[in-house]
Design an enzyme around this catalytic site. Sequence first.
Site, PDB file in Angstrom:
ATOM      1  CB  CYS A 157       8.223  -2.163 -14.580  1.00  0.00           C
ATOM      2  SG  CYS A 157       8.872  -0.595 -13.966  1.00  0.00           S
ATOM      3  CG  HIS A 213      11.508  -4.065 -16.398  1.00  0.00           C
ATOM      4  ND1 HIS A 213      11.249  -2.966 -17.178  1.00  0.00           N
ATOM      5  CD2 HIS A 213      11.689  -3.599 -15.132  1.00  0.00           C
ATOM      6  CE1 HIS A 213      11.264  -1.880 -16.428  1.00  0.00           C
ATOM      7  NE2 HIS A 213      11.533  -2.239 -15.182  1.00  0.00           N
ATOM      8  CG  ASN A 243      12.839   1.215 -15.379  1.00  0.00           C
ATOM      9  OD1 ASN A 243      11.925   0.948 -16.147  1.00  0.00           O
ATOM     10  ND2 ASN A 243      12.816   0.876 -14.099  1.00  0.00           N
TER      11      ASN A 243
END
Length: 323
Positions: free
Chosen positions: A114, A250, A280
Amino acid sequence: MTRRSVLIGTGSALPARIVTNDEMARMVDTSNEWIVERTGITQRHIAGEGETTSTLAIAAARAAIESAGIEPASIDLIVLATCTPDQTFPATATLVQTALGCNGGIAFDVGAVCSGFLYGLGVADSMLRSGMARRALVIGAETMSRLLDWDDRTTCVLFGDGAGAVVLEARESDDPAAPGVLATRLHADGAHNGLLHTDGGASSTGTVGKLRMKGKEVFKHAVTNLADVLREVLEVAEIPAAELDWVVPHQANKRILDGTAKKLGLPIEKVIITVDRHANTSAASVPLALDVAMRDGRIKPGDLVMLEAMGGGFTWGASLLRI
């Protein structure tokens, strides 16, 4: 004269298929209310047949290049952040390079899950400032759906697929208020591997494995680490948090975004949030959210924008840009 990496274009791409929480509830034991309350997610995009990490990356790259108003052949550096490459090798970045027609320059992948886009941005910024390249394409692209255990309701509801890209150009200026990447800080702590990982790999199992996560532990580390690295970057840049125009984080979980903003004393209105519709998307989430906010006019020239992310490894980082 100071040499800086200036953001001149952004782009993004999403798979055609949208999967709502109600559809997820027909697949696993969950509900729209459960997912929204714990994550803020209402839907996600899932790659279908013919959609891969490279096809999404290419589409996002083309949109970023069009936004920048440049020719693809002028790109001499491509850094692609992904943990879901099309092939074990060669780098997915080389597939993007060929599709764009800018072969001969530098092209490689980075793997920091990520945080991958922040790592890629840091590498590209260093290479542009050193003179190794003049124009860079930095991409975050993922097909996380192909790593998911669709019987695990604690993880399969959290992730989606997509890509985001930016074009950076090396420019020189004497003006301290000139646009560009002002400061970047990156970190990793491999001691926490077991909290967010896949249970496979080319050299261990010969398979890609499935994503495994201990959500409560990840949440605790995320809020602390992200707040710390944001403060670190602000200190290096000698800019108070109050001067930030936007934070582009994020997009993992709405509660993490709320907690990080609270720790920094930032109003949530300054935080770009797309987790509700994208879920996500790992390395794609920061550039995807940045492109959304650039295109809808919230982020404007002259704004101070903080990018931040944390992912498996653990890896985490932040970068401050003046647009």
